[in-house]
Write a protein that holds these residues in place. Sequence first.
Motif, PDB file in Angstrom:
ATOM      1  N   SER A 217       0.954  -1.288  -0.132  1.00  0.00           N
ATOM      2  CA  SER A 217       0.058  -0.040   0.081  1.00  0.00           C
ATOM      3  C   SER A 217       0.938   1.264  -0.010  1.00  0.00           C
ATOM      4  N   LEU A 218       0.667   2.225  -0.865  1.00  0.00           N
ATOM      5  CA  LEU A 218       1.190   3.333  -0.806  1.00  0.00           C
ATOM      6  C   LEU A 218       0.393   4.693  -0.174  1.00  0.00           C
ATOM      7  N   TYR A 219      -0.645   3.968   0.215  1.00  0.00           N
ATOM      8  CA  TYR A 219      -1.670   5.018   0.809  1.00  0.00           C
ATOM      9  C   TYR A 219      -2.628   4.342   1.875  1.00  0.00           C
ATOM     10  N   PRO A 220      -2.936   4.854   3.077  1.00  0.00           N
ATOM     11  CA  PRO A 220      -2.432   6.154   3.361  1.00  0.00           C
ATOM     12  C   PRO A 220      -0.918   5.694   3.535  1.00  0.00           C
ATOM     13  N   LEU A 221      -0.064   6.900   3.808  1.00  0.00           N
ATOM     14  CA  LEU A 221       1.233   6.784   3.839  1.00  0.00           C
ATOM     15  C   LEU A 221       1.756   6.270   5.277  1.00  0.00           C
ATOM     16  N   THR A 222       2.781   5.293   5.336  1.00  0.00           N
ATOM     17  CA  THR A 222       3.165   4.610   6.462  1.00  0.00           C
ATOM     18  C   THR A 222       4.450   4.500   6.506  1.00  0.00           C
ATOM     19  N   GLY A 223       5.062   5.457   5.942  1.00  0.00           N
ATOM     20  CA  GLY A 223       6.619   5.463   5.971  1.00  0.00           C
ATOM     21  C   GLY A 223       7.398   4.215   5.245  1.00  0.00           C
ATOM     22  N   SER A 224       8.728   4.217   5.455  1.00  0.00           N
ATOM     23  CA  SER A 224       9.347   3.323   4.478  1.00  0.00           C
ATOM     24  C   SER A 224       9.318   1.936   5.005  1.00  0.00           C
ATOM     25  N   LEU A 225       9.156   0.876   4.137  1.00  0.00           N
ATOM     26  CA  LEU A 225       9.129  -0.472   4.478  1.00  0.00           C
ATOM     27  C   LEU A 225      10.486  -0.880   5.039  1.00  0.00           C
ATOM     28  N   GLU A 226      10.160  -1.760   6.048  1.00  0.00           N
ATOM     29  CA  GLU A 226      11.350  -2.253   6.568  1.00  0.00           C
ATOM     30  C   GLU A 226      11.013  -3.859   7.237  1.00  0.00           C
ATOM     31  N   HIS A 227      12.366  -4.651   6.854  1.00  0.00           N
ATOM     32  CA  HIS A 227      12.013  -5.966   7.173  1.00  0.00           C
ATOM     33  C   HIS A 227      11.758  -6.448   8.746  1.00  0.00           C
ATOM     34  N   LYS A 228      11.223  -7.378   8.889  1.00  0.00           N
ATOM     35  CA  LYS A 228      10.777  -7.488  10.189  1.00  0.00           C
ATOM     36  C   LYS A 228      10.136  -9.145  10.442  1.00  0.00           C
ATOM     37  N   GLU A 229      10.875  -9.792  11.341  1.00  0.00           N
ATOM     38  CA  GLU A 229      10.632 -11.021  11.248  1.00  0.00           C
ATOM     39  C   GLU A 229       9.493 -11.456  12.387  1.00  0.00           C
ATOM     40  N   GLU A 230       9.261 -10.547  13.358  1.00  0.00           N
ATOM     41  CA  GLU A 230       8.317 -10.696  14.326  1.00  0.00           C
ATOM     42  C   GLU A 230       6.782 -11.023  13.685  1.00  0.00           C
ATOM     43  N   GLN A 231       6.155 -12.000  14.078  1.00  0.00           N
ATOM     44  CA  GLN A 231       4.781 -12.158  13.522  1.00  0.00           C
ATOM     45  C   GLN A 231       3.741 -12.763  14.874  1.00  0.00           C
ATOM     46  N   ASN A 232       4.548 -12.182  15.987  1.00  0.00           N
ATOM     47  CA  ASN A 232       3.327 -12.196  17.268  1.00  0.00           C
ATOM     48  C   ASN A 232       2.231 -11.388  17.221  1.00  0.00           C
ATOM     49  N   THR A 233       1.147 -11.957  17.380  1.00  0.00           N
ATOM     50  CA  THR A 233      -0.149 -11.175  17.459  1.00  0.00           C
ATOM     51  C   THR A 233      -0.231 -10.316  18.901  1.00  0.00           C
ATOM     52  N   LYS A 234      -1.082  -9.289  18.820  1.00  0.00           N
ATOM     53  CA  LYS A 234      -1.281  -8.509  19.908  1.00  0.00           C
ATOM     54  C   LYS A 234      -2.952  -8.446  19.906  1.00  0.00           C
ATOM     55  N   SER A 235      -3.439  -8.754  21.221  1.00  0.00           N
ATOM     56  CA  SER A 235      -4.756  -8.421  21.374  1.00  0.00           C
ATOM     57  C   SER A 235      -5.332  -6.963  21.276  1.00  0.00           C
ATOM     58  N   VAL A 236      -6.349  -6.583  21.002  1.00  0.00           N
ATOM     59  CA  VAL A 236      -6.892  -5.462  21.017  1.00  0.00           C
ATOM     60  C   VAL A 236      -8.122  -5.146  21.880  1.00  0.00           C
ATOM     61  N   GLN A 237      -7.967  -5.242  23.302  1.00  0.00           N
ATOM     62  CA  GLN A 237      -8.946  -5.287  24.181  1.00  0.00           C
ATOM     63  C   GLN A 237      -9.633  -3.876  24.540  1.00  0.00           C
ATOM     64  N   VAL A 238     -10.857  -3.600  23.941  1.00  0.00           N
ATOM     65  CA  VAL A 238     -11.058  -1.937  24.261  1.00  0.00           C
ATOM     66  C   VAL A 238     -12.556  -1.851  24.880  1.00  0.00           C
ATOM     67  N   LYS A 239     -12.722  -0.930  25.602  1.00  0.00           N
ATOM     68  CA  LYS A 239     -14.030  -0.557  26.041  1.00  0.00           C
ATOM     69  C   LYS A 239     -15.209  -0.018  25.029  1.00  0.00           C
ATOM     70  N   ALA A 240     -16.305  -0.171  25.431  1.00  0.00           N
ATOM     71  CA  ALA A 240     -17.252   0.355  24.463  1.00  0.00           C
ATOM     72  C   ALA A 240     -17.111   1.903  24.063  1.00  0.00           C
ATOM     73  N   GLY A 241     -17.290   2.214  22.787  1.00  0.00           N
ATOM     74  CA  GLY A 241     -17.030   3.687  22.409  1.00  0.00           C
ATOM     75  C   GLY A 241     -15.541   3.844  21.838  1.00  0.00           C
ATOM     76  N   SER A 242     -14.794   3.037  21.721  1.00  0.00           N
ATOM     77  CA  SER A 242     -13.348   3.020  21.453  1.00  0.00           C
ATOM     78  C   SER A 242     -13.512   2.755  19.818  1.00  0.00           C
ATOM     79  N   LEU A 243     -12.699   3.563  19.074  1.00  0.00           N
ATOM     80  CA  LEU A 243     -12.248   3.377  17.833  1.00  0.00           C
ATOM     81  C   LEU A 243     -11.093   2.433  17.493  1.00  0.00           C
ATOM     82  N   VAL A 244     -11.087   1.493  16.766  1.00  0.00           N
ATOM     83  CA  VAL A 244      -9.951   0.885  16.296  1.00  0.00           C
ATOM     84  C   VAL A 244      -9.790   1.066  14.868  1.00  0.00           C
ATOM     85  N   LEU A 245      -8.537   1.641  14.307  1.00  0.00           N
ATOM     86  CA  LEU A 245      -8.402   2.042  13.099  1.00  0.00           C
ATOM     87  C   LEU A 245      -7.335   1.120  12.472  1.00  0.00           C
TER      88      LEU A 245
END
Length: 294
Positions: A217-245
């Motif tokens: 993706s060239l858009y939205p701009l997110t900076g330069s691409l970089e090699h990264k081996e990490e593939q660990n997932t992170k949970s997104v636990q949020v309260k009602a009313g929160s936006l996750v982009l």
Amino acid sequence: MAFNSQHLDMFARDGCAVVKDFLSASEVHELRARIHELLLEFEPSEHPTVTFPTSADSQVISDQYFFDSSTKASYFLEQHAVSNGKLTVDACKAVNKIGHGVHIVEPLFKELTHSDRVKHIAELLGFQDPRVLQSMVICKQPGIGGAVPMHQDSTFLFTDPPSACGFWIALEDCTLDNGCLHFVPGSHRTTPITRRMVRSSTGEADTEFIDIEPVFSLYPLTGSLEHKEEQNTKSVQVKAGSLVLIHGQVLHMSSHNHSQKSRWIYTFHIVEGSHGYDQRNWLQMPNNAPLTTL
């Protein structure tokens, strides 16, 4: 809380950013009340019992009802809520999601989708001509809410170059128990889009996956691409009313809801209107109309 430079930095780095208190408690209550009404209005005899596949091996859709939902509030059922064409749970507990044109036909959701706070985020992300598509209420029903496998949104909502961005708004607390989101931080920088889900070339009400040349993706701009081996997932636990982009290229998923609590959310996506959105995408507006302007 308003979207700010810290959220933008997080989005650029991780491909996912949480904005707490994006909606007030009264706004959440109002939207939930309307969803409750929609669920009560669901009459199975007036709708086909179309289940929404969530398992990794059954994401291809074959149904005209699905194709016709781009401007409607159509009902799709949990896979475990239907057996031999009949519901196994109460109708209002059977609905997996309502979509995919909720932002068009439901006034409360339309107002939120086109609000100044949403437009502000799109502007900060760099969108020039943001278009709205695939809006849904997702219920993730207690006990039967299916897991959604790891995926990238731009696989399903493809522009050239990719530009999809998801707005995922919690209308209930989202926890590990009821099937919160998980994502791979930074995967939007390391994992290109390599396939698309498209309408079948046969002309039938069917979809298929096709391989494409790897594209970032060239858009939205997110900076330069970089090699990264990490593939660990992170949970997104949020309260009602929160936006996750959610960046359209970031790898993300949600787990099965094993709890006795639902996990209601409202989500919609934007793409850049100046980037090619072709006729092979599964979601098409009736009569070749353009996608909705944000």
